[in-house]
Design a protein around this motif. Structure first.
Motif, short mmCIF file in Angstrom:
data_model
loop_
_atom_site.label_atom_id
_atom_site.label_comp_id
_atom_site.label_asym_id
_atom_site.label_seq_id
_atom_site.Cartn_x
_atom_site.Cartn_y
_atom_site.Cartn_z
N ILE A 65 0.83 -1.21 0.00
CA ILE A 65 0.00 0.00 0.00
C ILE A 65 0.86 1.26 0.00
O ILE A 65 0.63 2.18 -0.79
CB ILE A 65 -0.95 0.00 1.21
N LEU A 66 1.83 1.30 0.88
CA LEU A 66 2.60 2.53 1.07
C LEU A 66 3.80 2.66 0.16
O LEU A 66 4.31 3.75 -0.04
CB LEU A 66 3.06 2.63 2.53
N GLY A 67 4.28 1.57 -0.38
CA GLY A 67 5.50 1.61 -1.17
C GLY A 67 6.71 1.55 -0.26
O GLY A 67 6.59 1.44 0.96
N LYS A 68 7.88 1.64 -0.86
CA LYS A 68 9.09 1.62 -0.05
C LYS A 68 10.14 2.51 -0.69
O LYS A 68 10.09 2.81 -1.88
CB LYS A 68 9.62 0.20 0.14
N GLY A 69 11.09 2.94 0.11
CA GLY A 69 12.16 3.80 -0.38
C GLY A 69 11.62 5.12 -0.90
O GLY A 69 10.81 5.77 -0.25
N SER A 70 12.05 5.50 -2.09
CA SER A 70 11.62 6.78 -2.64
C SER A 70 10.18 6.74 -3.12
O SER A 70 9.59 7.78 -3.42
CB SER A 70 12.54 7.18 -3.80
N LEU A 82 -6.19 5.38 0.29
CA LEU A 82 -7.63 5.63 0.35
C LEU A 82 -8.43 4.34 0.27
O LEU A 82 -9.40 4.15 1.01
CB LEU A 82 -8.03 6.59 -0.77
N ALA A 83 -8.03 3.43 -0.60
CA ALA A 83 -8.72 2.14 -0.72
C ALA A 83 -8.56 1.32 0.58
O ALA A 83 -9.49 0.64 1.00
CB ALA A 83 -8.20 1.36 -1.91
N ALA A 84 -7.40 1.42 1.22
CA ALA A 84 -7.19 0.71 2.49
C ALA A 84 -8.10 1.29 3.57
O ALA A 84 -8.63 0.54 4.41
CB ALA A 84 -5.73 0.82 2.92
N ILE A 85 -8.30 2.60 3.56
CA ILE A 85 -9.22 3.22 4.52
C ILE A 85 -10.65 2.73 4.27
O ILE A 85 -11.38 2.40 5.21
CB ILE A 85 -9.12 4.76 4.43
N VAL A 86 -11.05 2.66 3.00
CA VAL A 86 -12.38 2.15 2.66
C VAL A 86 -12.52 0.70 3.13
O VAL A 86 -13.54 0.33 3.73
CB VAL A 86 -12.64 2.27 1.14
N CYS A 87 -11.50 -0.12 2.90
CA CYS A 87 -11.53 -1.52 3.35
C CYS A 87 -11.68 -1.61 4.87
O CYS A 87 -12.45 -2.45 5.37
CB CYS A 87 -10.27 -2.25 2.93
N THR A 88 -10.97 -0.78 5.57
CA THR A 88 -11.04 -0.80 7.03
C THR A 88 -12.44 -0.44 7.50
O THR A 88 -13.00 -1.10 8.40
CB THR A 88 -10.02 0.19 7.63
N ILE A 89 -13.03 0.58 6.91
CA ILE A 89 -14.39 0.99 7.30
C ILE A 89 -15.40 -0.11 6.97
O ILE A 89 -16.27 -0.44 7.80
CB ILE A 89 -14.76 2.32 6.60
N ILE A 90 -15.28 -0.71 5.79
CA ILE A 90 -16.19 -1.80 5.42
C ILE A 90 -16.04 -2.98 6.36
O ILE A 90 -17.02 -3.62 6.75
CB ILE A 90 -15.95 -2.23 3.96
N SER A 91 -14.81 -3.28 6.78
CA SER A 91 -14.57 -4.44 7.64
C SER A 91 -15.18 -4.29 9.03
O SER A 91 -15.40 -5.29 9.71
CB SER A 91 -13.07 -4.70 7.77
N LEU A 92 -15.47 -3.08 9.43
CA LEU A 92 -16.08 -2.87 10.74
C LEU A 92 -17.54 -3.35 10.79
O LEU A 92 -18.06 -3.63 11.86
CB LEU A 92 -16.02 -1.38 11.12
N ARG A 93 -18.15 -3.46 9.63
CA ARG A 93 -19.57 -3.80 9.59
C ARG A 93 -19.88 -5.06 8.78
O ARG A 93 -20.83 -5.76 9.07
CB ARG A 93 -20.35 -2.61 9.03
N LEU A 104 -11.50 -3.51 -4.03
CA LEU A 104 -11.21 -3.50 -5.47
C LEU A 104 -11.94 -2.35 -6.17
O LEU A 104 -11.35 -1.63 -6.97
CB LEU A 104 -11.59 -4.83 -6.10
N ALA A 105 -13.22 -2.19 -5.85
CA ALA A 105 -14.00 -1.12 -6.49
C ALA A 105 -13.44 0.25 -6.13
O ALA A 105 -13.27 1.11 -7.01
CB ALA A 105 -15.47 -1.22 -6.08
N SER A 106 -13.13 0.46 -4.86
CA SER A 106 -12.61 1.77 -4.46
C SER A 106 -11.22 2.02 -5.05
O SER A 106 -10.92 3.15 -5.45
CB SER A 106 -12.59 1.90 -2.93
N LEU A 107 -10.40 0.99 -5.13
CA LEU A 107 -9.07 1.18 -5.72
C LEU A 107 -9.18 1.56 -7.19
O LEU A 107 -8.50 2.48 -7.65
CB LEU A 107 -8.22 -0.08 -5.56
#
Length: 127
Positions: A65-70, A82-93, A104-107
């Motif tokens: 998600i975040l990448g590495k190095g430069s 942003l897609a990871a944030i959407v996944c986290t919110i969806i996973s709560l419910r 996938l859709a949000s990404l």
């Protein structure tokens, strides 16, 4: 200057490479499963082993998600964040399948439409 020869990946090569990886994975897993009954593990060791997937999986996901190095990008202009944030919110419910579908859709949406939206916001704020 040293040049490297380029190797073309034809279908046969990819097929043989895939079969070799399948065989290697099977042999390694089968060997560990076959040895599992031959020695006893302490309860502390068993408890410690339960934490391995929980610690390794987030590390793999975070790098992707975040990448590495430069290429490290922990900001709201990174579609993967942003897609990871959407996944986290969806996973709560909801269950796992909805997390995958929503992720996938949000990404796809963020990768397609985030740059034009950011450019439009920058245009509005700078002028």
């Amino acid at each position: 200057m040293h040049t490297h020869p380029h190797m073309t990946l034809d279908n046969d090569y990819v097929l043989y490479l895939t079969l070799a990886m399948i065989a290697a994975t099977f042999i390694i897993r089968f060997a560990v499963i076959g040895m599992a009954g031959r020695f006893t593990m302490s309860e502390r060791f068993k408890k410690t082993l339960r934490f391995v997937p929980v610690t390794v999986l987030p590390a793999i996901i975070a790098i992707e998600i975040l990448g590495k190095g430069s290429n490290f990008a922990f900001n709201l202009e990174n579609p993967k964040v942003l897609a990871a944030i959407v996944c986290t919110i969806i996973s709560l419910r909801f269950g796992l399948i909805w997390v995958v579908i929503g992720g996938l859709a949000s990404l796809i949406l963020f990768q397609t439409y985030l740059d034009p939206i950011i450019a439009f916001i920058h245009h509005l704020t700078c002028c």
